[in-house]
Scaffold this motif. Structure first.
Motif, PDB file in Angstrom:
ATOM      1  N   LYS A 154      -2.318  -3.581   6.165  1.00 35.22           N
ATOM      2  CA  LYS A 154      -2.338  -5.045   6.134  1.00 35.22           C
ATOM      3  C   LYS A 154      -0.988  -5.601   6.534  1.00 35.22           C
ATOM      4  CE  LYS A 154      -1.995  -7.414   2.211  1.00 35.22           C
ATOM      5  NZ  LYS A 154      -2.346  -7.922   0.902  1.00 35.22           N
TER       6      LYS A 154
ATOM      7  N   ILE B 100       2.306  -3.131   6.060  1.00 33.76           N
ATOM      8  CA  ILE B 100       2.089  -2.047   5.108  1.00 33.76           C
ATOM      9  C   ILE B 100       1.353  -0.909   5.817  1.00 33.76           C
ATOM     10  CG2 ILE B 100       1.173  -1.418   2.838  1.00 33.76           C
ATOM     11  CD1 ILE B 100       3.199  -3.806   2.793  1.00 33.76           C
TER      12      ILE B 100
ATOM     13  N   SER C 251      -0.482  -3.851  -2.626  1.00 38.38           N
ATOM     14  CA  SER C 251      -1.227  -4.063  -1.396  1.00 38.38           C
ATOM     15  C   SER C 251      -2.582  -3.382  -1.433  1.00 38.38           C
ATOM     16  CB  SER C 251      -0.437  -3.544  -0.202  1.00 38.38           C
ATOM     17  OG  SER C 251       0.728  -4.278  -0.049  1.00 38.38           O
TER      18      SER C 251
END
Length: 167
Positions: free
Chosen positions: A45, A66, A163
């Motif tokens: 992401k 990420i 995340s």
């Protein structure tokens, strides 16, 4: 005689180099390794912190990409738990805004979470590190409990990971 002196000199050098490697390894034991090749891992992401209204703006303002290695990919998709050997990289870049478009600037740091439940028991099984501007020799974390883990503890039910994988 000269050959013997050369031989002893070489032997002495090898012993010194071996001792230095053992000392360096002992000193680095417990440190999170730099994630070589992380740019070829799965990108999970992207997000941005662009305002001082966010509580982490001072430390983490910028564009965040990420990534997760192949060991942790299945867990990233399911929300955990992550197996030992999982590595998550958080690539933090400066940002600029011009004409309504946000663009990436210089790299501020690479944040790394490395899962090893035995080595990093004190921090939920995760080792935490930051590498200034992506430089493997410039470590930023000297107190992983207070600099990283205390905040990540709020995500215990997601294996301490903020995340989540985005399809």
């Amino acid at each position: 005689m000269r050959l013997r002196l050369v031989g002893l000199s070489v032997l002495g050098t090898l012993v010194f180099v071996s001792a230095a490697r053992v000392a360096t390894h002992a000193k680095d034991e417990g440190k999170v390794p730099f994630p070589t090749g992380w740019r070829s891992w799965t990108h999970t992401k992207t997000m941005a912190i662009t305002s001082d209204q966010h509580p982490l703006f001072a430390a983490f303002g910028g564009i965040h990409h990420i990534y997760v290695n192949s060991v942790g990919l299945k867990a990233a998709k399911s929300g955990g738990p992550y197996p030992d050997g999982s590595v998550i990289v958080f690539d933090l870049l400066e940002w600029t805004e011009s004409g309504g478009a946000y663009t990436e600037g210089a790299r501020k740091l690479i944040g790394v979470m490395h899962k090893d439940s035995k080595k990093y028991k004190e921090t939920g099984g995760w080792g935490f590190e930051g590498f200034k501007a992506g430089n493997a020799k410039e470590r930023l974390v000297n107190d992983p409990v207070n600099q990283c883990y205390n905040c990540h503890a709020a995500q215990k039910d997601k294996d301490f990971v903020f995340s989540q994988y985005r399809d």
